[in-house]
Motif scaffolding. Structure first.
Motif, PDB file in Angstrom:
ATOM      1  N   ASN A  90       0.815  -1.221   0.000  1.00  0.00           N
ATOM      2  CA  ASN A  90       0.000   0.000   0.000  1.00  0.00           C
ATOM      3  C   ASN A  90       0.853   1.278   0.000  1.00  0.00           C
ATOM      4  O   ASN A  90       0.324   2.365  -0.139  1.00  0.00           O
ATOM      5  N   GLN A  91       2.180   1.152   0.141  1.00  0.00           N
ATOM      6  CA  GLN A  91       3.069   2.313   0.079  1.00  0.00           C
ATOM      7  C   GLN A  91       3.889   2.359  -1.212  1.00  0.00           C
ATOM      8  O   GLN A  91       4.700   3.247  -1.404  1.00  0.00           O
ATOM      9  N   ARG A  92       3.650   1.426  -2.099  1.00  0.00           N
ATOM     10  CA  ARG A  92       4.376   1.378  -3.377  1.00  0.00           C
ATOM     11  C   ARG A  92       3.595   2.142  -4.443  1.00  0.00           C
ATOM     12  O   ARG A  92       2.887   1.569  -5.260  1.00  0.00           O
ATOM     13  N   ASP A  93       3.745   3.446  -4.402  1.00  0.00           N
ATOM     14  CA  ASP A  93       2.977   4.298  -5.305  1.00  0.00           C
ATOM     15  C   ASP A  93       3.794   4.824  -6.483  1.00  0.00           C
ATOM     16  O   ASP A  93       3.280   5.523  -7.345  1.00  0.00           O
ATOM     17  N   GLY A  94       5.087   4.506  -6.514  1.00  0.00           N
ATOM     18  CA  GLY A  94       5.926   4.978  -7.610  1.00  0.00           C
ATOM     19  C   GLY A  94       6.414   6.397  -7.440  1.00  0.00           C
ATOM     20  O   GLY A  94       7.028   6.951  -8.345  1.00  0.00           O
ATOM     21  N   LYS A  95       6.166   6.986  -6.288  1.00  0.00           N
ATOM     22  CA  LYS A  95       6.626   8.346  -5.995  1.00  0.00           C
ATOM     23  C   LYS A  95       7.652   8.249  -4.875  1.00  0.00           C
ATOM     24  O   LYS A  95       7.375   7.675  -3.829  1.00  0.00           O
TER      25      LYS A  95
END
Length: 157
Positions: A90-95
């Motif tokens: 849930n923290q792998r947003d690509g930012k």
């Protein structure tokens, strides 16, 4: 020099290229590169290095991440970095933000962390590309291997 007019039609180097082609019968790659070098450096720094926050990354990981972003887009490359350093899904947003930077630093400064982080990122990148394309040894894989080898040379030992 890696800038595609299809994806970057508004790059400020295109008028320079057009003028060069209009005034030269034969393209001299070295000469053209020297003319374009400042624009190329600015382009790659702005569109890849800065977006990936490579200045915040350990040596070796910075260049590999930028290369991955160039060949895959920065969001998938940064998601793979986030996975490589163990951020929850849930923290792998690509930012690349504070949580990613902290996770990279924690993973990297652990014992042999540079190598482990870089190895994991490289494995994930090749695996993802293979899953998406069912291709093992093509130009992309070869470029990823070259980038990996170069990144390894930058890691302090």
């Amino acid at each position: 020099f890696g800038v595609s007019s299809r994806f970057w039609p508004n790059w400020d180097g295109w008028p320079v290229v057009e003028e060069y082609l209009a005034t030269h019968k034969k393209v001299n790659q070295d000469e053209l590169f020297k003319i374009l070098e400042p624009k190329l450096k600015t382009f790659y720094k702005k569109n890849f290095w800065d977006i990936c926050k490579a200045d915040e990354m350990p040596s070796g990981i910075d260049t590999y991440l930028m290369t991955a972003a160039i060949h895959n887009n920065h969001i998938p490359a940064c998601k793979l970095l986030q996975e490589a350093v163990g951020l929850p899904k849930n923290q792998r947003d690509g930012k690349v933000g504070p949580a990613t930077i902290m996770a990279v630093r924690e993973a990297t400064y652990a014992l042999k962390g540079h190598l482990n982080t870089l190895e994991k990122l490289h494995e994930l990148l090749v695996e993802k590309y293979d899953e998406d394309n069912n291709i093992r040894e093509d130009g992309f894989i070869n470029r990823a291997k070259l980038a990996y080898k170069f990144a390894l040379s930058l890691i302090p030992r």
